[in-house]
Write a protein that holds these residues in place. Structure first.
Motif, mmCIF file in Angstrom:
data_model
loop_
_atom_site.group_PDB
_atom_site.id
_atom_site.type_symbol
_atom_site.label_atom_id
_atom_site.label_comp_id
_atom_site.label_asym_id
_atom_site.label_seq_id
_atom_site.Cartn_x
_atom_site.Cartn_y
_atom_site.Cartn_z
ATOM 1 N N GLY A 189 38.400 0.916 29.618
ATOM 2 C CA GLY A 189 38.284 0.293 28.785
ATOM 3 C C GLY A 189 38.490 -0.913 29.469
ATOM 4 N N GLN A 190 39.497 -0.960 30.218
ATOM 5 C CA GLN A 190 39.728 -2.096 30.477
ATOM 6 C C GLN A 190 38.871 -3.164 31.207
ATOM 7 N N ASP A 191 38.006 -1.924 32.303
ATOM 8 C CA ASP A 191 37.159 -2.606 33.150
ATOM 9 C C ASP A 191 36.426 -3.314 32.538
ATOM 10 N N VAL A 192 36.006 -2.449 31.109
ATOM 11 C CA VAL A 192 34.953 -3.361 30.018
ATOM 12 C C VAL A 192 35.180 -3.919 29.290
ATOM 13 N N ALA A 193 35.996 -4.619 28.819
ATOM 14 C CA ALA A 193 37.118 -5.508 28.387
ATOM 15 C C ALA A 193 36.688 -6.773 29.329
ATOM 16 N N LYS A 194 37.037 -6.506 30.245
ATOM 17 C CA LYS A 194 37.068 -7.358 31.090
ATOM 18 C C LYS A 194 35.739 -8.448 31.613
ATOM 19 N N VAL A 195 35.529 -6.618 31.767
ATOM 20 C CA VAL A 195 33.322 -7.709 32.524
ATOM 21 C C VAL A 195 32.557 -8.159 31.124
ATOM 22 N N THR A 196 32.669 -8.159 29.996
ATOM 23 C CA THR A 196 32.062 -8.486 29.005
ATOM 24 C C THR A 196 32.696 -9.662 28.087
ATOM 25 N N LYS A 197 33.965 -10.008 28.694
ATOM 26 C CA LYS A 197 35.013 -11.103 27.966
ATOM 27 C C LYS A 197 33.588 -11.785 27.874
ATOM 28 N N THR A 198 34.422 -12.616 26.779
ATOM 29 C CA THR A 198 33.705 -14.155 26.468
ATOM 30 C C THR A 198 34.661 -14.951 26.060
ATOM 31 N N TYR A 199 34.573 -16.154 26.614
ATOM 32 C CA TYR A 199 35.871 -17.540 26.473
ATOM 33 C C TYR A 199 35.116 -18.335 25.274
ATOM 34 N N THR A 200 34.070 -18.011 24.682
ATOM 35 C CA THR A 200 33.562 -18.842 23.445
ATOM 36 C C THR A 200 32.706 -17.505 22.443
ATOM 37 N N ALA A 201 32.770 -18.481 21.118
ATOM 38 C CA ALA A 201 32.108 -17.586 20.148
ATOM 39 C C ALA A 201 30.696 -18.714 20.084
ATOM 40 N N ASP A 202 30.902 -19.812 20.301
ATOM 41 C CA ASP A 202 29.913 -20.935 20.272
ATOM 42 C C ASP A 202 28.650 -21.203 21.214
ATOM 43 N N PRO A 203 27.729 -20.756 20.884
ATOM 44 C CA PRO A 203 26.141 -20.410 21.575
ATOM 45 C C PRO A 203 26.153 -22.221 22.338
ATOM 46 N N GLU A 204 26.210 -23.344 21.229
ATOM 47 C CA GLU A 204 26.369 -24.414 21.721
ATOM 48 C C GLU A 204 27.188 -24.449 22.443
#
Length: 514
Positions: A189-204
Motif C-alpha cells: 500500500g505504501q508503494d502504491v501511495a508513493k507512485v501515485t502521489k500528486t503534489y497538487t490537485a490543480d491541473p492548471e
C-alpha cells in the motif's frame, strides 16, 4: 480452479441413484482404479499448472526506460505536455524499491530520433521499455502507452487513456499506478501511495509547472528565465505546491555564476529549496539540490553532506557523499571509485561521464580523462563541456595544438566565458602571449554585457605566469563566492600557484585541506 475440478469429480464419482454391483469372485476389477487415478491426474495437473502459470506471471521487471512521449497533436506548443508526462512518470517509478529507472538525462537523448524501442532497451541494458504518444485536441487528451519486454521481444501491455485536460493530474496518477502494477507483481500500500502521489490537485498549476520544466531543460539564458515565469505562475495558482519551488531553486542554481552573480542567485535558490522542503520534507531531489547549493555557495561541507545523506535515505539513487565533494577535498581516487560505481548503473548518462572526465583530469589520469571525454562526446557531440575537459587534458600532456582546437570547439560563441577563460590559459601556457592577451580583452568586453566570473580572468593570468594578477582575481572570485572556488584543489590550470603562501591561505579560509 483445481479445487473446483476436484469437487466436480467427487460429485460425479458416486451418484445416489447408482446400484452397487456384487463383487466378482475372482480377479481384480481395473475400473476401481479409474476414479482415484483421474483424481490424481487432475490434482497433479492442477498443481503443476498453477506452479507454471504462477512462475510465468511472477516475473518482475527490475529495470525500465521510460522513453520521451511522442507529441502527435501537430502542435509544437503541446511538446511540454508530452515531455512532462514522461518526466513525471520517471519520477514516480523511481520511488519503487528495487527498480532501476533510467534518468531523464539518459533517455531524453533519444527524443526526436526514429529508433526501435527494442534496440534502445538493449543499448540501455534494461528489461523493459515504456513508450507513449500524446494527442491533444481542444480540452480532450488521448494518451497511448505500451510496455515492451525486451527479452521476450514483444509488447506485454498497452493501454489508451481518453480524458479531459481538467483530469490531467488524476490521469498521471492512474498511469503511474497501472504501469507499476505491470512491472511489479507485489506492491505494498505504501508503494502504491508513493507512485501515485500528486503534489497538487490543480491541473492548471500542474501544467504551468510542466511548462517550467520544458523551458528549464533548454539550459540557456532564455530557457531559465521563462522557466522562472512559469514556476511562479504555478505557485500563484497553488501556493502549497512544492515542486515549482524546487524548479525555481534549480533555475537560480543553474544561473549561478553563469548568468547571475552568485550573491544574487544562490540565496534565492536556497530560499526556494527550503520552502519546497517545508511543504514536503520527503522530496529527495530537493534535499540533494539543497546540499549542492550549500556546497557551491555556503562552503559548509558538513551541512552539504547532511542534505546528501538525507536524500540518499529517501532515494538510494542519490549518492552520499557526492564524488565531486571527495574530489574537492583532494581525495581523487576515492572520487573516481564513487563515480565509476555510478557509471555502472547509468553508463550513458552524459553528466556522469563529463564529471568522471573531470575527476580523472584532476587525479592526473590523463588518458582515462581523454577516453571519458570522448565517450561523453559520443553521447552528445555538441557537449561543449566535454570539449573543454578534453582540451584541458591535452594541455596537461603539452599537446597544445590539440588543446586549443578542442577549446575553440567548446567556445561555441563569445558568450561562453568558461571556455574562453580556459582557452586564454592554454594560449598563455603554450607561450602564445598575444593570443592570451586578446582573450583577456574579449572577457573584459563580455563582462559589460553579462556576468563573467573573476575566476576565468585569474586562469588566463595563471597561464601567463603573472602570479600577482592571478591572485588578485582569485581574491575577487573568493569575495564574490564564485562557484569555481570549492574546486580550487581540482583546478589543474592553477598548478603553478600551489606553492605560493597565498594559495594555501585561500585553501585555509575555505576550510579545504592543503
Amino acid at each position: 480452479a483445481t479445487r473446483a475440478q476436484i469437487h466436480t469429480t467427487e460429485r460425479t464419482a458416486v451418484l445416489p441413484s447408482q446400484v452397487a454391483e456384487p463383487p466378482k469372485a475372482k480377479g481384480f476389477d481395473k475400473r476401481r482404479l479409474l476414479v482415484p487415478l483421474a483424481l490424481a491426474v487432475i490434482v497433479l495437473g492442477g498443481f503443476f499448472g498453477y506452479r507454471y502459470f504462477s512462475a510465468a506471471n511472477s516475473k518482475q521487471i527490475n529495470s525500465i526506460a521510460v522513453m520521451p512521449f511522442e507529441n502527435k497533436s501537430g502542435d509544437p506548443e503541446v511538446e511540454y505536455l508530452s515531455d512532462g508526462m514522461a518526466e513525471t512518470l520517471i519520477s514516480s517509478l523511481t520511488t519503487l524499491p528495487d527498480l532501476d529507472v533510467k534518468p531523464r538525462s539518459t533517455v531524453f537523448r533519444y527524443k526526436g530520433k526514429d529508433m526501435d524501442p527494442r534496440s534502445v532497451g538493449k543499448e540501455l541494458n534494461v528489461q523493459a521499455v515504456l513508450s507513449g504518444t500524446v494527442i491533444k485536441r481542444g480540452q480532450d487528451l488521448s494518451l497511448f502507452v505500451e510496455l515492451i519486454d525486451i527479452s521476450q521481444d514483444k509488447a506485454i501491455w498497452s493501454e489508451t487513456y481518453n480524458r479531459k485536460q481538467a483530469d490531467l493530474v488524476a490521469l498521471q496518477a492512474d498511469i503511474a499506478r497501472d504501469v507499476s502494477g505491470k512491472i511489479k507483481t507485489k506492491l505494498s500500500g505504501q508503494d502504491v501511495a508513493k507512485v501515485t502521489k500528486t503534489y497538487t490537485a490543480d491541473p492548471e498549476a500542474y501544467q504551468l509547472y510542466l511548462k517550467g520544466n520544458f523551458y528549464m531543460a533548454r539550459y540557456n539564458e532564455e530557457g531559465y528565465k521563462k522557466a522562472l515565469e512559469y514556476y511562479q505562475q504555478a505557485i500563484d495558482k497553488d501556493p502549497k505546491y512544492p515542486l515549482p519551488y524546487h524548479g525555481i531553486a534549480v533555475a537560480y542554481d543553474f544561473a549561478n555564476g553563469w548568468y547571475v552573480p552568485p550573491r544574487e542567485a544562490e540565496p534565492k535558490a536556497k530560499a526556494a529549496a527550503t520552502k519546497a522542503l517545508e511543504l514536503d520534507g520527503s522530496l529527495a531531489e530537493t534535499h540533494n539540490l539543497l546540499g549542492k547549493i550549500i556546497f557551491w555557495y555556503d562552503w559548509d561541507w558538513e551541512a552539504a553532506q547532511k542534505e546528501w545523506k538525507r536524500a540518499n535515505e529517501l532515494d538510494p539513487s542519490f549518492p552520499s557523499p557526492y564524488p565531486i565533494y571527495s574530489a574537492a577535498m583532494g581525495r581523487y581516487e576515492e572520487a573516481a571509485k564513487q563515480q565509476q560505481a555510478m557509471l555502472q548503473h547509468f553508463p550513458l548518462d552524459l553528466l556522469l561521464n563529463m564529471d568522471a572526465a573531470g575527476i580523472f583530469l584532476s587525479a592526473g589520469r590523463l588518458d582515462e580523462s581523454i577516453a571519458q571525454s570522448r565517450k561523453a562526446l559520443e553521447i552528445d557531440p555538441d557537449s561543449w563541456w566535454s570539449h573543454q575537459t578534453l582540451g584541458l587534458a591535452y594541455e596537461r600532456k603539452k599537446q597544445y595544438t590539440e588543446a586549443i582546437a578542442e577549446l575553440q570547439k567548446a567556445r561555441l560563441s563569445d558568450t561562453n566565458p568558461s571556455s574562453l577563460g580556459y582557452l586564454g590559459y592554454v594560449y598563455g601556457a603554450a607561450g602564445k602571449r598575444p593570443e592570451a592577451e586578446k582573450v583577456l580583452g574579449e572577457l573584459k568586453e563580455l563582462s559589460n554585457r553579462r556576468y563573467v566570473s573573476p575566476f576565468y580572468t585569474a586562469c588566463i593570468y595563471a597561464g601567463l605566469n603573472d602570479k600577482e594578477n592571478a591572485f588578485a582575481w582569485l581574491e575577487r572570485a573568493y569575495q564574490e563566492k564564485s562557484p569555481w572556488m570549492p574546486l580550487l584543489k581540482m583546478q589543474t590550470v592553477l598548478d603553478n600557484l600551489r606553492d605560493d603562501p597565498r594559495f594555501k591561505d585561500l585553501l585555509k579560509r575555505m576550510n579545504l585541506p592543503e
